[in-house]
Write an enzyme that holds these catalytic residues in place. Structure first.
Site, PDB file in Angstrom:
ATOM      1  N   LYS A  75       1.105  -1.078  -0.167  1.00  0.00           N
ATOM      2  CA  LYS A  75       0.274   0.416  -0.109  1.00  0.00           C
ATOM      3  C   LYS A  75       1.057   1.127  -0.053  1.00  0.00           C
ATOM      4  O   LYS A  75       2.246   1.068   0.723  1.00  0.00           O
ATOM      5  CB  LYS A  75      -0.507  -0.277   1.459  1.00  0.00           C
ATOM      6  CG  LYS A  75      -1.962  -1.514   1.304  1.00  0.00           C
ATOM      7  CD  LYS A  75      -2.418  -0.584   2.435  1.00  0.00           C
ATOM      8  CE  LYS A  75      -3.999  -1.563   3.162  1.00  0.00           C
ATOM      9  NZ  LYS A  75      -4.917  -1.936   2.072  1.00  0.00           N
TER      10      LYS A  75
ATOM     11  N   ARG B 144     -10.319 -11.484   1.946  1.00  0.00           N
ATOM     12  CA  ARG B 144     -11.396 -12.526   0.918  1.00  0.00           C
ATOM     13  C   ARG B 144     -10.535 -14.066   1.143  1.00  0.00           C
ATOM     14  O   ARG B 144     -11.078 -15.035   1.511  1.00  0.00           O
ATOM     15  CB  ARG B 144     -11.379 -12.007   0.088  1.00  0.00           C
ATOM     16  CG  ARG B 144     -10.414 -12.013  -0.890  1.00  0.00           C
ATOM     17  CD  ARG B 144     -10.403 -11.182  -2.127  1.00  0.00           C
ATOM     18  NE  ARG B 144     -10.946  -9.378  -2.234  1.00  0.00           N
ATOM     19  CZ  ARG B 144     -10.906  -8.618  -2.071  1.00  0.00           C
ATOM     20  NH1 ARG B 144     -11.302  -9.123  -4.051  1.00  0.00           N
ATOM     21  NH2 ARG B 144     -11.252  -7.554  -2.371  1.00  0.00           N
TER      22      ARG B 144
HETATM   23  N1  BES Z   1      -8.623  -3.800   4.440  1.00  0.00           N
HETATM   24  C1  BES Z   1      -8.248  -3.194   2.824  1.00  0.00           C
HETATM   25  C2  BES Z   1      -9.693  -2.703   2.794  1.00  0.00           C
HETATM   26  C3  BES Z   1      -9.757  -1.105   3.279  1.00  0.00           C
HETATM   27  C4  BES Z   1      -9.573  -0.219   3.034  1.00  0.00           C
HETATM   28  C5  BES Z   1     -10.028  -0.880   4.825  1.00  0.00           C
HETATM   29  C6  BES Z   1      -9.829   0.777   4.017  1.00  0.00           C
HETATM   30  C7  BES Z   1     -10.334  -0.092   5.751  1.00  0.00           C
HETATM   31  C8  BES Z   1     -10.422   0.856   5.552  1.00  0.00           C
HETATM   32  C9  BES Z   1      -8.656  -4.856   2.271  1.00  0.00           C
HETATM   33  O1  BES Z   1      -7.095  -5.523   2.624  1.00  0.00           O
HETATM   34  C10 BES Z   1      -7.527  -3.659   1.299  1.00  0.00           C
HETATM   35  O2  BES Z   1      -6.830  -3.743   1.106  1.00  0.00           O
HETATM   36  N2  BES Z   1      -8.841  -4.042  -0.127  1.00  0.00           N
HETATM   37  C11 BES Z   1      -7.966  -3.564  -1.643  1.00  0.00           C
HETATM   38  C12 BES Z   1      -8.742  -4.884  -2.507  1.00  0.00           C
HETATM   39  C13 BES Z   1      -7.581  -4.605  -3.881  1.00  0.00           C
HETATM   40  C14 BES Z   1      -6.789  -4.502  -3.929  1.00  0.00           C
HETATM   41  C15 BES Z   1      -8.931  -5.706  -4.735  1.00  0.00           C
HETATM   42  C16 BES Z   1      -8.934  -2.094  -1.786  1.00  0.00           C
HETATM   43  O3  BES Z   1      -9.561  -1.773  -0.911  1.00  0.00           O
HETATM   44  O4  BES Z   1      -8.431  -1.209  -2.313  1.00  0.00           O
HETATM   45 ZN    ZN Z   2      -5.557  -5.407   1.850  1.00  0.00          ZN
END
Ligand code: BES
Ligand code: ZN
Ligand code: ZN
Length: 500
Positions: free
Chosen positions: A281, A355
């Site tokens: 990230k 997931r």
């Molecule tokens: N933990 C994150 C989602 C999240 C984002 C929680 C903001 C709380 C606040 C999750 O694991 C994630 O990173 N999801 C990605 C999915 C994508 C790579 C398909 C996302 O939402 O960008």
């Molecule tokens: Zn994630």
């Protein structure tokens, strides 16, 4: 400041309070004037009255005979929802937190109908309690115990005053329930607020064990990394393999006193830190990722409350705790991993990890044949884009369960909105080389994540709740939701469990 709560009625003899809170409907200035009565002739007090309109959650302090009168707005009578009372209670609690008072009274409103009275008073008590939460964080010397903190030794007594002596017994019984569920919410908030360095998989497991140790109705089984491997939880272990912290699972069971009518499984996402893994990230997105175990915090919050509250259903609390880190040992984009039911998954983004862990958790939960299962997860940023930070998105394969959840959420004031399990979008998560892939592109990101989970659900009535938005707040839009982890879902799930 430490808080204790008391319950009494108006005719009872008691020492004068430094602050007395009263509820005032929109435009109902006569109410304030009648409470102030002859006690004040202060011109400035009445000048302030004119500015105070009584809108929901607003508050205004007036000098009074022995102390301060805090008028709290509850809005228009006609359009007033139950949540307006909770928000008004929150407005009181939020102010108390900033005042060094030792004796406070909250005058409960007169409500003729007893069923309404129960709900309104509960909402007020809940609002006040929820607002008084403080995260005893890391200010000053970290080593200094809270008990050594001079601030913590001051005690604030908040007394709720019923209009009539005959209502005191019911008031104290509502209060017990409210206090129990709020303690569940507070635990969930604290777990979310605690930095990942102090709240890894091992610490989460210990929290579950401590809860079980305090109740003869709750048992706790820990799934070690080895056990998880033996069970075939390959998807979860892949997520955790980049971290130096071992992955661990928890399976709590609450058994009711009478033979259970139903078996309900609650499953929480428990990624104790989500760096994104090798699909790392950006710094801004990683800043709050200690919250990525909020789903499991909610499950633990429910079980914390169940140490004090009785429900008639058997409750299973399940989470698989992992840390998602990049390292020489981390899982990679392009890897194919295998979930507990044998499904092969092509990992195209290691940041879509929640997931993967939930796939194993859902398969595991179904081996106990629950009548219903509900998972909670900070799963997608896409859900936050769709519904904002205050509303959780949910998906379900069962209309009856949906109705039950909607009713519970309305009663507790937690905001949820249903999103579709759009079958045609399953195309988006088809893989060329495996049974399924873990990303479906930018469009409909919350939906493709839910469809991924649905693939691991057989016949069981199920709800997936994406709490990425409301699990955490920096805005303090309402008094009963202070900065940080919100404990979102604890009260709704408790209400839902009690509806069976
Ligand atoms: N933990 C994150 C989602 C999240 C984002 C929680 C903001 C709380 C606040 C999750 O694991 C994630 O990173 N999801 C990605 C999915 C994508 C790579 C398909 C996302 O939402 O960008
Ligand atoms: Zn994630
Ligand atoms: Zn995540």
């Amino acid at each position: 400041m430490a808080y204790t709560f008391g319950y009494t009625h108006q005719a009872a003899k008691r020492a004068p309070a430094e602050l007395t809170a009263v509820f005032v409907g929109k435009g109902d200035l006569a109410a304030v004037k009648s409470v102030l009565g002859q006690a004040t002739t202060s011109f400035s007090a009445f000048a302030t009255i004119e500015k105070f309109k009584g809108t929901v959650g607003s508050a205004c302090a007036f000098p009074h005979a022995d102390g301060v009168l805090l008028a709290v707005g509850t809005g228009e009578t006609k359009s007033r929802t139950m949540d307006a009372w909770r928000q008004a209670g929150g407005a009181i609690g939020k102010r108390l937190k900033h005042l060094q008072l030792t004796r406070v009274e909250v005058m409960l409103p007169t409500v003729a109908k007893s069923s309404d009275r129960e709900m309104i008073w509960q909402a007020i008590l809940e609002g006040v309690h929820l607002a008084l939460y403080v995260f005893h964080g890391y200010k000053g010397s970290v080593a200094k115990a809270a008990s050594e903190n001079p601030e913590a030794s001051t005690e604030q007594r908040v007394t709720f005053v019923a209009p009539d002596a005959r209502q005191l017994t019911t008031l104290t019984s509502y209060a017990r329930d409210v206090q129990a569920s709020c303690e569940g919410v507070f635990l969930a908030r604290t777990l979310v607020n605690t930095p990942s360095g102090h709240m890894g998989p091992q610490e989460l497991v210990e929290v579950a064990q401590k809860i079980a140790a305090r109740s003869k109705r709750i048992s706790c089984e820990v799934l070690s990394q080895e056990t998880m491997r033996d069970m075939g939880m390959g998807a979860t272990l892949a997520v955790g393999q980049g971290s130096s912290k071992e992955s661990q699972g928890v399976h709590l069971v609450y058994t009711p006193a009478k033979k259970a009518k139903k078996r309900i499984a609650l499953i929480g996402k428990a990624v104790t830190f989500d760096s994104g893994g090798l699909s790392i990230k950006p710094a801004d997105g990683m800043m709050t990722m200690k919250i990525d175990m909020a789903g499991s915090a909610t499950v633990l919050g429910v079980f914390e409350a169940l140490t004090q509250l009785a429900v008639d259903v058997e409750v299973h609390g399940i989470f698989l705790a992992v840390e998602n880190m990049p390292s020489g040992n981390a899982y990679r984009p392009g890897d194919v991993i295998t979930a507990m039911d044998g499904t092969s998954i092509e990992v195209l983004n290691t940041d879509a990890e929640g997931r993967l862990t939930l796939a194993d958790a859902l398969v595991y939960a179904q081996t106990f044949k629950p009548d219903a299962m509900i998972d909670l997860a900070t799963l997608t940023g896409a859900c936050v884009v769709a519904l904002g930070e205050e509303v959780a998105g949910f998906f379900s394969n069962d209309t009856k369960l949906t109705q039950r959840l909607t009713r519970a959420a309305t009663a507790t004031g937690e905001l949820i909105w249903e999103l579709p399990l759009q079958a045609s979008y399953k195309e988006l998560i088809k893989s060329k080389i495996a049974d399924i892939k873990n990303i479906g592109g930018r469009a409909g990101g919350a939906i493709t994540a839910a469809l991924f989970l649905e693939r691991f659900v057989k016949q069981t009535p199920w709800i997936h709740m994406d709490i990425a938005g409301p699990a955490y707040t920096e805005k303090e839009t309402r008094g009963d939701m202070p900065y940080g982890g919100t404990g979102f879902g604890v009260r709704t799930l408790l209400d839902l469990l009690r509806s069976f």
